[in-house]
Design a protein around this motif. Structure first.
Motif, PDB file in Angstrom:
ATOM      1  N   ALA A 139       1.482  20.338  70.060  1.00 20.91           N
ATOM      2  CA  ALA A 139       1.177  21.449  69.155  1.00 20.91           C
ATOM      3  C   ALA A 139       0.447  22.569  69.870  1.00 20.91           C
ATOM      4  O   ALA A 139       0.521  23.732  69.461  1.00 20.91           O
ATOM      5  CB  ALA A 139       0.345  20.945  67.977  1.00 20.91           C
ATOM      6  N   THR A 140      -0.240  22.224  70.943  1.00 25.38           N
ATOM      7  CA  THR A 140      -0.990  23.244  71.681  1.00 25.38           C
ATOM      8  C   THR A 140      -0.081  24.252  72.374  1.00 25.38           C
ATOM      9  O   THR A 140      -0.545  25.299  72.815  1.00 25.38           O
ATOM     10  CB  THR A 140      -1.908  22.579  72.718  1.00 25.38           C
ATOM     11  OG1 THR A 140      -1.133  21.668  73.511  1.00 25.38           O
ATOM     12  CG2 THR A 140      -3.017  21.803  72.031  1.00 25.38           C
ATOM     13  N   GLY A 177      -0.892  16.438  68.518  1.00 22.54           N
ATOM     14  CA  GLY A 177      -1.867  17.258  67.798  1.00 22.54           C
ATOM     15  C   GLY A 177      -1.294  17.951  66.578  1.00 22.54           C
ATOM     16  O   GLY A 177      -1.804  18.995  66.163  1.00 22.54           O
ATOM     17  N   TYR A 178      -0.250  17.382  65.964  1.00 24.28           N
ATOM     18  CA  TYR A 178       0.385  18.037  64.827  1.00 24.28           C
ATOM     19  C   TYR A 178      -0.270  17.702  63.486  1.00 24.28           C
ATOM     20  O   TYR A 178       0.207  18.154  62.443  1.00 24.28           O
ATOM     21  CB  TYR A 178       1.872  17.666  64.767  1.00 24.28           C
ATOM     22  CG  TYR A 178       2.686  18.339  65.840  1.00 24.28           C
ATOM     23  CD1 TYR A 178       3.062  19.671  65.716  1.00 24.28           C
ATOM     24  CD2 TYR A 178       3.064  17.661  66.994  1.00 24.28           C
ATOM     25  CE1 TYR A 178       3.798  20.302  66.706  1.00 24.28           C
ATOM     26  CE2 TYR A 178       3.797  18.280  67.991  1.00 24.28           C
ATOM     27  CZ  TYR A 178       4.162  19.603  67.839  1.00 24.28           C
ATOM     28  OH  TYR A 178       4.886  20.222  68.821  1.00 24.28           O
ATOM     29  N   TYR A 179      -1.338  16.916  63.514  1.00 28.27           N
ATOM     30  CA  TYR A 179      -1.995  16.535  62.266  1.00 28.27           C
ATOM     31  C   TYR A 179      -2.484  17.776  61.523  1.00 28.27           C
ATOM     32  O   TYR A 179      -3.124  18.655  62.082  1.00 28.27           O
ATOM     33  CB  TYR A 179      -3.169  15.600  62.568  1.00 28.27           C
ATOM     34  CG  TYR A 179      -3.932  15.132  61.353  1.00 28.27           C
ATOM     35  CD1 TYR A 179      -3.309  14.370  60.377  1.00 28.27           C
ATOM     36  CD2 TYR A 179      -5.275  15.448  61.184  1.00 28.27           C
ATOM     37  CE1 TYR A 179      -4.001  13.932  59.266  1.00 28.27           C
ATOM     38  CE2 TYR A 179      -5.988  15.015  60.089  1.00 28.27           C
ATOM     39  CZ  TYR A 179      -5.343  14.257  59.130  1.00 28.27           C
ATOM     40  OH  TYR A 179      -6.036  13.829  58.020  1.00 28.27           O
ATOM     41  N   THR A 239      -0.877  20.379  60.429  1.00 27.72           N
ATOM     42  CA  THR A 239      -0.278  21.651  60.837  1.00 27.72           C
ATOM     43  C   THR A 239       0.942  21.927  59.952  1.00 27.72           C
ATOM     44  O   THR A 239       1.435  21.036  59.248  1.00 27.72           O
ATOM     45  CB  THR A 239       0.178  21.598  62.303  1.00 27.72           C
ATOM     46  OG1 THR A 239       1.245  20.630  62.422  1.00 27.72           O
ATOM     47  CG2 THR A 239      -0.969  21.223  63.227  1.00 27.72           C
ATOM     48  N   GLU A 275       3.668  19.345  60.610  1.00 25.73           N
ATOM     49  CA  GLU A 275       3.545  18.051  59.927  1.00 25.73           C
ATOM     50  C   GLU A 275       3.930  18.180  58.458  1.00 25.73           C
ATOM     51  O   GLU A 275       4.466  17.247  57.857  1.00 25.73           O
ATOM     52  CB  GLU A 275       2.127  17.489  60.045  1.00 25.73           C
ATOM     53  CG  GLU A 275       2.092  16.040  59.568  1.00 25.73           C
ATOM     54  CD  GLU A 275       0.683  15.490  59.386  1.00 25.73           C
ATOM     55  OE1 GLU A 275       0.457  14.345  59.790  1.00 25.73           O
ATOM     56  OE2 GLU A 275      -0.163  16.188  58.822  1.00 25.73           O
ATOM     57  N   ALA A 326      -5.995  27.401  67.385  1.00 23.86           N
ATOM     58  CA  ALA A 326      -5.404  26.242  68.066  1.00 23.86           C
ATOM     59  C   ALA A 326      -6.416  25.120  68.274  1.00 23.86           C
ATOM     60  O   ALA A 326      -6.045  24.021  68.694  1.00 23.86           O
ATOM     61  CB  ALA A 326      -4.824  26.665  69.413  1.00 23.86           C
ATOM     62  N   GLN A 344      -5.662  21.655  66.618  1.00 22.07           N
ATOM     63  CA  GLN A 344      -4.570  20.887  67.232  1.00 22.07           C
ATOM     64  C   GLN A 344      -5.044  20.175  68.500  1.00 22.07           C
ATOM     65  O   GLN A 344      -4.645  19.042  68.770  1.00 22.07           O
ATOM     66  CB  GLN A 344      -3.399  21.819  67.570  1.00 22.07           C
ATOM     67  CG  GLN A 344      -2.545  22.219  66.372  1.00 22.07           C
ATOM     68  CD  GLN A 344      -3.255  23.216  65.474  1.00 22.07           C
ATOM     69  OE1 GLN A 344      -3.577  24.315  65.917  1.00 22.07           O
ATOM     70  NE2 GLN A 344      -3.494  22.848  64.233  1.00 22.07           N
ATOM     71  N   LYS A 368      -5.062  16.172  68.963  1.00 18.96           N
ATOM     72  CA  LYS A 368      -4.339  15.599  70.097  1.00 18.96           C
ATOM     73  C   LYS A 368      -5.256  14.706  70.928  1.00 18.96           C
ATOM     74  O   LYS A 368      -4.888  13.572  71.303  1.00 18.96           O
ATOM     75  CB  LYS A 368      -3.776  16.737  70.964  1.00 18.96           C
ATOM     76  CG  LYS A 368      -2.985  16.295  72.181  1.00 18.96           C
ATOM     77  CD  LYS A 368      -2.436  17.506  72.907  1.00 18.96           C
ATOM     78  CE  LYS A 368      -1.586  17.090  74.110  1.00 18.96           C
ATOM     79  NZ  LYS A 368      -2.339  16.379  75.137  1.00 18.96           N
TER      80      LYS A 368
END
Length: 862
Positions: free
Chosen positions: A361-362, A396-398, A400, A403, A577, A580, A584
């Motif tokens: 995600a970053t 790191g998509y939690y 977002t 997700e 960001a 994310q 992650k």
């Protein structure tokens, strides 16, 4: 003559007459009964007069006095010659008016503030007279004035003209215009108004003018099929012009051609091989030209053929196997690195689906995530995420937008045999972290804690010049308490990282977890400290350290700490960001989101997508990312231990698919050589793809009066009209905003809608027809909106102006002197308030009543 009450609700005061009657009955005066009755009559009359005065009793006298309203067209189609003619006409009208009232209303796309002349002060016209003149109110910035003049709305001007005339005048409207309206329906509004509208025609522009009126393109072609672009140029005289044609931003043709007076059409042969949709544009240049804003036109061409998908992969070489498999099955795949993720929504219109493989995600901005969400939800695009060490929760998509699209969740229940994690979040709370940075840091910390399981531990430390233990090390089961403590962090002070690192070491050193990790976030340069010493202490205690530098941070120091702490370093220019990165890091540190044991997929939900795929003889996959399905998703394949492997659901107009293993050599090495690998992936991708063509469905777009008219005609396989269906069209506007409108049924099998086209550029429309849960049709179409219709080369529309005058009883081409003659066929009502007369009579009667109360005219009292 008529009577009216301006405040009729005050008639409720008539109940006071009952009080007067009661007073007469209970009176203690011993005057004669006749004198008392006369007093009662007087008091009743006084009360009635006062009530009528309060209720605004007004007498209306008929009048034929007219007020002339001049509507003066000031749009850009009116050149200097026409403006001079309009000014001369108004000058003659002013002389003819004398002291009679008239109003001047300039208009273009909207009417401006009216100018009132010779308005007398009456009850009805006081408001109109108090309206300030338009000289100052019409002083607009240059850009705003140009935008205002880029249209002609005669209908709105007529409404304004009628509204400004006080009710004690007969309105008479004089329209001074070339009649070329670009919005509204002037004839209908004029007829509905019931007002006589006269019309004086202004001539069309006589200055040299060359315009590119249209770029004609076929709405759809086949891939590689030759077609012609038709460049339509209008000119009001013979001359030469240079014509240039572009495909996207690249010049593809340039020629100088002679122009005849009127319409000139030039053809350019083209073909499209590698795009789903292509934007063409053309420009024209000539020495004999006045307006340059109408020298460009654009067009969109939709290309039918093999479906095309966009495959985003961190390692482009690793994606070659999947791309080749899809191509074998007739699906073209464009492979790009994360840097190639589109930053505009219309860039995704070339693809039926987007695949993301092992991209964290970053690597995406929040804007790009929002674009992907809109692509699926609003435009019906397909979305597929494949597993990997940087996918789903590990990426790191939690929490977002990605997700939100996916049919699975990134958080999960950790298995009992997995080691517990103790994490310490060390957050810079110095003054430079104020505002959005601080809020994003707190949101990131909260999300990181939410990702932990009850078997994990968490601590939060904030630092400025000194260190503060915001939340001491405690079980992550107390997530609500930890989140509340995080919310108390406020920015202020300097930057000193070392004390925060020492407190983090102390907190983690006491924890009993097997895995221990520090996430350090700062945006500045720290005061000196023994950073090597504290980092080595952490390493000896098996504590890992990752660092995040926000903005202008000391990334050299942070990189050094991450290397010593055997963790990772992130640089972050966008505070959005931060969540994310925290998510992650938390998932990476837990070492529980990946299972790397061989397994064979298990079919959970039979589907046509799996037809022809022999899973009984499928080779094993070597690993997957642990996730859990969302409640309404469909799990098609699972692992042998029950975790989702292949799941999908419908999100808005589109379809989203999650495959938690990968399609490359890390976990799917044996699948790459499996005979059914191409078939499996082609059928999964086709399931996710946007469905764009259906037999019996035709979508047409047309530009009319500043709007895009959408027409959908639908018939079923037996050529019967499709009725009682629900139609919607979602428009992607040039500024990347979206608008969704319902299609209204207007005829058997026909559905229509109109979308305002007030921006220049491409409008991409996803039109969908559904019956219950079944999608009958879904098609993508686009149209280019160019310069305003106001700038088009047209003759004066005298026919429209003549019809307006004839339909309303006005005069076509009236002389200024005839405009102020009384109109015996129309009547207005001039109001005259009776309040002062009623009050005068009431005062006189009051004196008589007092006299009757003081003098005994019968002589009964001595």
């Amino acid at each position: 003559m008529q009577l009216e009450l301006t405040h009729p609700y005050l008639l409720f005061l008539l109940f006071l007459l009952i009080v007067v009657g009661w007073g007469f009955h209970k009176s203690l005066l011993d005057f004669s009964r006749g004198q008392r009755i006369v007093s009662l009559i007087l008091r009743t009359a006084i009360l009635l007069l006062l009530i009528l005065a309060a209720a605004g009793l007004t007498v209306l006298y008929p009048t034929h006095e007219t007020m002339v309203v001049f509507l003066v067209d000031q749009s850009r189609s009116i050149d200097e010659n026409a403006k001079t003619i309009a000014e001369d006409y108004l000058s003659a009208a002013k002389k003819a008016a004398g002291k009679r009232p008239y109003v001047i209303v300039p208009f273009a796309s909207t009417p401006q503030t009216p100018e009132f002349h010779n308005i007398r002060r009456t009850a009805a016209s006081t408001v109109a007279e108090s309206t300030p003149p338009s000289t100052e109110s019409q002083s607009l910035p240059a850009d705003a004035e140009t935008a205002w003049a880029n249209g002609t709305n005669i209908a709105a001007a007529l409404e304004s003209a009628i509204a400004v005339v006080p009710p004690d005048y007969v309105p008479r409207v004089v329209l001074i215009s070339d009649g070329n309206e670009t919005s509204g329906d002037a004839l209908t509004n004029a007829v509905r108004s019931g007002v006589a509208v006269s019309a004086a025609v202004l001539p069309a522009a006589a200055t040299p003018e060359v315009q590119l009126s249209e770029l004609r393109t076929p709405p759809q072609i086949r891939q590689g099929e030759p077609f012609y672009l038709e460049v339509v140029v209008q000119s009001n005289r013979k001359t030469d012009a240079a014509i240039t044609v572009y495909r996207g931003g690249f010049k593809i043709a340039e020629e100088t051609r002679p122009l005849e007076e009127g319409e000139n059409v030039f053809r350019f042969k083209q073909s499209v091989d590698d795009q789903r949709q292509t934007e063409f544009s053309a420009t024209v240049e000539s020495k004999e030209d006045t307006i340059l804003d109408n020298n460009k036109a654009e067009g969109l061409v939709y290309v039918g053929g093999k479906p095309r998908v966009l495959l985003i992969e961190s390692d482009e070489k690793a994606a070659r196997g999947l791309a080749a498999a899809l191509k074998e099955q007739g699906v073209e795949a464009d492979v790009r690195s994360p840097e190639g993720i589109p930053r505009k929504l219309d860039d995704l219109e070339n693809y039926e689906a987007v695949l993301i493989s092992n991209v964290p995600a970053t690597e995406l901005t929040m804007r790009q995530m929002d674009i992907l969400r809109s692509y699926v939800r609003d435009l019906g695009g397909g979305f597929v995420m494949l597993g990997g060490e940087q996918s789903f929760g590990l990426g790191g998509y939690y929490k977002t937008p990605i997700e939100e699209i996916l049919p699975i969740r990134s958080d999960f229940e950790k298995e009992k045999e997995k080691p517990s994690l103790a994490i310490c979040l060390v957050i810079d709370r110095s003054g430079s972290m104020g505002g959005q940075k601080m809020e994003m840091a707190k949101d990131a910390a909260k999300s990181a804690v939410e990702l932990l399981t009850p078997r994990d531990y968490a601590s939060v430390i904030a630092f400025d010049n000194v260190s503060y233990v915001v939340a001491p090390m405690q079980s992550a089961a107390s997530v609500s308490s930890i989140i509340s403590q995080i919310s108390t962090i406020e920015a202020g002070g300097g930057t000193n990282i070392y004390p925060g690192m020492v407190d983090a070491y102390d907190q983690l050193n006491r924890a009993s977890a097997k895995l221990k990790h520090v996430i350090l976030l700062t945006d500045g340069y720290s005061a000196p400290g023994d950073f090597d010493g504290i980092a080595q202490q952490m390493v000896h205690a098996q504590i890992t350290v990752s660092t995040i530098g926000v903005g202008d941070a000391d990334n050299n120091l942070l990189q050094h700490l991450a290397e010593l702490g055997q963790g990772r370093h992130y640089t972050c220019d966008d505070p959005q960001a931060i969540p994310q990165i925290f998510a992650k890091e938390t998932m990476e540190a837990s070492k529980s989101a990946i299972k790397e044991d061989p397994f064979t997929p298990v079919t959970i939900t039979p589907t046509d997508v799996l037809s022809g795929v022999d899973f009984a003889n499928a080779p094993p996959l070597m690993g997957f990312v642990v996730t859990r399905p969302k409640p309404t998703s469909q799990v098609i394949l699972s692992t042998e231990t029950g975790e989702p492997l292949l799941a999908w659901w419908r999100y808005g107009l589109g379809m989203s698919v999650a495959f938690t293993s990968d399609a490359k050599s890390k976990w799917a090495a044996e699948w790459l050589t499996w005979n059914d690998f191409p078939t499996f992936w082609a059928q999964v991708i086709r399931r996710a793809m946007r469905k764009s063509e259906q037999r019996g469905v035709l979508v047409e777009l047309a530009k009319r009066n500043g709007k895009i008219h959408v027409t959908l005609d639908a018939a079923d396989d037996s050529d019967q009209y499709v009725n009682k269906a629900l139609g919607t069209t979602t428009a992607l506007r040039p500024d990347s905003s979206t608008e969704t409108l319902a299609l209204k049924p207007t005829a058997p099998g026909r559905y229509e809608a109109e979308i305002p086209a007030d921006q220049r550029g491409g409008y991409h429309l996803q039109t969908t027809l559904t019956a219950g849960e079944r999608v009958i049709a879904s098609q993508s179409r686009g149209v280019m909106v160019g310069y305003p219709d106001e700038l088009r080369l047209k003759p004066a529309n005298a026919d429209l102006l003549e019809r307006i005058a004839a339909s309303t009883g006005g005069t076509f081409q009236p002389t200024p002197e005839s405009l102020f003659e009384p109109d015996a066929t129309r009547t207005a009502w001039k109001p005259q308030s009776l309040r002062q007369y009623l009050l005068t009579i009431a005062a006189f009667l009051f004196v008589l009543d007092v006299l009757l109360r003081r003098v005994d005219f019968a002589g009964r009292r001595k």
